[in-house]
Design a protein around this motif. Structure first.
Motif, short mmCIF file in Angstrom:
data_model
loop_
_atom_site.label_atom_id
_atom_site.label_comp_id
_atom_site.label_asym_id
_atom_site.label_seq_id
_atom_site.Cartn_x
_atom_site.Cartn_y
_atom_site.Cartn_z
N GLN A 64 22.96 -46.49 -3.53
CA GLN A 64 22.83 -45.92 -4.87
C GLN A 64 21.65 -46.59 -5.57
N PRO A 65 21.00 -45.89 -6.51
CA PRO A 65 19.89 -46.52 -7.24
C PRO A 65 20.38 -47.73 -8.04
N VAL A 66 19.55 -48.76 -8.11
CA VAL A 66 19.82 -49.93 -8.94
C VAL A 66 18.66 -50.06 -9.91
N ILE A 67 18.93 -49.87 -11.19
CA ILE A 67 17.86 -49.91 -12.19
C ILE A 67 17.91 -51.21 -12.98
N VAL A 68 16.75 -51.71 -13.36
CA VAL A 68 16.64 -52.92 -14.16
C VAL A 68 16.53 -52.54 -15.63
N ASP A 69 17.36 -53.16 -16.45
CA ASP A 69 17.39 -52.90 -17.89
C ASP A 69 17.11 -54.21 -18.61
N ASN A 70 15.90 -54.34 -19.19
CA ASN A 70 15.52 -55.57 -19.89
C ASN A 70 16.10 -55.58 -21.30
N ARG A 71 16.85 -56.62 -21.61
CA ARG A 71 17.45 -56.78 -22.93
C ARG A 71 17.19 -58.21 -23.42
N GLY A 72 15.95 -58.49 -23.77
CA GLY A 72 15.58 -59.82 -24.21
C GLY A 72 16.05 -60.12 -25.62
N GLY A 73 16.01 -61.43 -25.97
CA GLY A 73 16.36 -61.84 -27.32
C GLY A 73 17.33 -63.00 -27.34
N ALA A 74 17.15 -63.88 -28.34
CA ALA A 74 18.05 -65.01 -28.60
C ALA A 74 18.24 -65.90 -27.39
N GLY A 75 17.14 -66.17 -26.68
CA GLY A 75 17.22 -67.07 -25.54
C GLY A 75 18.10 -66.57 -24.42
N GLY A 76 18.14 -65.26 -24.24
CA GLY A 76 18.94 -64.67 -23.17
C GLY A 76 20.33 -64.25 -23.60
N VAL A 77 20.74 -64.62 -24.82
CA VAL A 77 22.10 -64.32 -25.29
C VAL A 77 22.31 -62.83 -25.52
N THR A 78 21.31 -62.15 -26.07
CA THR A 78 21.45 -60.73 -26.39
C THR A 78 21.79 -59.90 -25.16
N GLY A 79 21.01 -60.05 -24.10
CA GLY A 79 21.25 -59.29 -22.89
C GLY A 79 22.51 -59.72 -22.17
N THR A 80 22.80 -61.02 -22.20
CA THR A 80 24.00 -61.51 -21.54
C THR A 80 25.25 -60.98 -22.23
N ASP A 81 25.17 -60.77 -23.54
CA ASP A 81 26.29 -60.18 -24.27
C ASP A 81 26.53 -58.73 -23.83
N VAL A 82 25.46 -58.02 -23.48
CA VAL A 82 25.60 -56.65 -22.97
C VAL A 82 26.39 -56.67 -21.66
N ILE A 83 26.11 -57.64 -20.81
CA ILE A 83 26.85 -57.77 -19.55
C ILE A 83 28.32 -58.06 -19.83
N ALA A 84 28.57 -58.98 -20.75
CA ALA A 84 29.95 -59.38 -21.06
C ALA A 84 30.80 -58.21 -21.53
N LYS A 85 30.19 -57.30 -22.28
CA LYS A 85 30.95 -56.21 -22.90
C LYS A 85 30.91 -54.90 -22.11
N ALA A 86 30.24 -54.89 -20.96
CA ALA A 86 30.16 -53.67 -20.15
C ALA A 86 31.53 -53.33 -19.55
N THR A 87 31.87 -52.05 -19.60
CA THR A 87 33.19 -51.60 -19.09
C THR A 87 33.08 -50.44 -18.10
N ASP A 88 31.86 -50.08 -17.71
CA ASP A 88 31.69 -48.90 -16.86
C ASP A 88 31.83 -49.19 -15.37
N GLY A 89 31.99 -50.45 -15.00
CA GLY A 89 32.16 -50.80 -13.60
C GLY A 89 30.90 -50.77 -12.78
N HIS A 90 29.76 -50.46 -13.40
CA HIS A 90 28.49 -50.38 -12.67
C HIS A 90 27.38 -51.13 -13.39
N THR A 91 27.74 -52.00 -14.33
CA THR A 91 26.76 -52.80 -15.07
C THR A 91 26.98 -54.28 -14.76
N PHE A 92 25.92 -54.93 -14.30
CA PHE A 92 25.97 -56.35 -13.95
C PHE A 92 24.69 -56.98 -14.49
N GLY A 93 24.40 -58.21 -14.15
CA GLY A 93 23.17 -58.78 -14.68
C GLY A 93 22.83 -60.13 -14.09
#
Length: 326
Positions: A64-93
């Motif tokens: 399956q395709p694996v796409i990169v989604d850049n979510r910079g900000g707050a020393g990596g906290v912003t994007g890492t929070d997106v990972i923490a709250k993902a519920t679709d079963g196909h979002t990692f980081g």
């Protein structure tokens, strides 16, 4: 002699034994659509270049395709929070020291619990740092630099990419281990600090290999030591800090892959297998090792233990230096 026909309950049990378990079925069926890989930093940087190469390899392994989604900000906290709250079963980081280990120690408020919000998948790379000095400095060894720092408290200045980053904390670890006092000069990015180092405005700096190697090889700066446990193939003549007299010194700006805590173990196992397979590819190994990094790999459990060790290591350094981001 013919066997007696199986009763219905026995047939059902035999059939169940022959069918794959739900966990195995889930592992084989996943992924069912595009996988999103969150990189909590801007495009074009250290983490992003790794992610894009690995995403391409993962797509071929997973089917399956694996796409990169850049979510910079707050020393990596912003994007890492997106990972923490993902519920679709196909979002990692990608997981790295700042958002997983040091920022929770440096910031008063975090949008996630770094110890509970994620499951470790795999450690991908350990990126050591080179202790580099300005060309106008006369130090020929780490010992000479440390001896000067002891005799002249606060007179040696070092640059970093900002407060609490790997550049900064590596120097604080050096100061802690040698019981010396040095002056930190934070910049808005490692490139700016490196420019001032080459210009002779800083005495030394811890730099990652991908950034430092071209300048070292061009003679614009000198490398006194490297922060890895063993010497690196890219600069085999540069000793480790342990060899240079700072016993047990190790420091890395590592990268790994993490998942939301709700991710099934079967999916974690599938991703771990896929990344381990990708890390065997020669082009990925060359990308990492050619810039002074160390290819990792291994199990989710090993990565989880590694993160715990990093928390135990950097906590006293941060506390001793009274570092905060507030």
């Amino acid at each position: 002699m013919p066997h007696a026909p199986l009763s219905l309950p026995r047939r059902a049990l035999l059939l169940a034994a022959l069918l794959p378990s739900p966990a195995v079925h889930a592992q084989e069926a996943w992924p069912t659509r595009t996988v999103r890989l969150i990189v909590p930093y801007a495009a074009g940087g250290f983490a992003d270049t790794r992610a894009r190469k690995i995403a391409d390899a993962l797509g071929k392994v997973l089917g399956q395709p694996v796409i990169v989604d850049n979510r910079g900000g707050a020393g990596g906290v912003t994007g890492t929070d997106v990972i923490a709250k993902a519920t679709d079963g196909h979002t990692f980081g990608f997981g790295s020291p700042a958002p997983l280990v040091t920022n929770p120690m440096l910031m008063k408020k975090m949008p996630y619990d770094a110890e509970k919000a994620f499951k470790p998948i795999i450690l991908i790379e350990e990126a050591p740092l080179f202790l580099t000095i300005a060309p106008n400095q006369s130090f020929k060894s780490v010992k000479e630099l440390v001896d000067f720092a002891r005799a002249n408290p606060g007179k040696l200045s070092y640059g970093s990419s900002g407060v609490g980053g790997a550049h900064h904390l590596s120097a604080e670890l050096l100061a802690y281990d040698t019981r010396t006092e040095m002056t930190h000069v934070p910049y808005k990015g490692g490139a700016l600090a490196a420019t001032d180092l080459m210009g002779g405005h800083l005495a030394f700096m811890f730099e990652m290999g991908y950034a430092a190697l071209p300048s070292i090889q061009a003679g614009k700066i000198r490398a006194l030591a490297v922060s890895s446990k063993k010497r690196l193939k890219v600069l085999p003549d540069v000793p480790t800090l342990d060899e240079a007299g700072i016993k047990g010194f190790e420091s890395y700006n590592w990268l790994g892959m993490i998942a939301p805590a709700s991710t099934p173990d079967a999916v974690i196992a599938r991703l771990n297998q896929a990344v381990n397979e990708a890390l065997k590819q020669s082009d990925i190994r060359q990308m990492i090792e050619g810039s002074g990094g160390i290819v990792a790999g291994g199990t989710p459990e090993a990565y989880g233990k590694f993160i715990a060790q990093e928390r135990a290591k950097w906590g006293p350094i941060i506390k001793n230096a009274k570092i905060t981001l507030e």
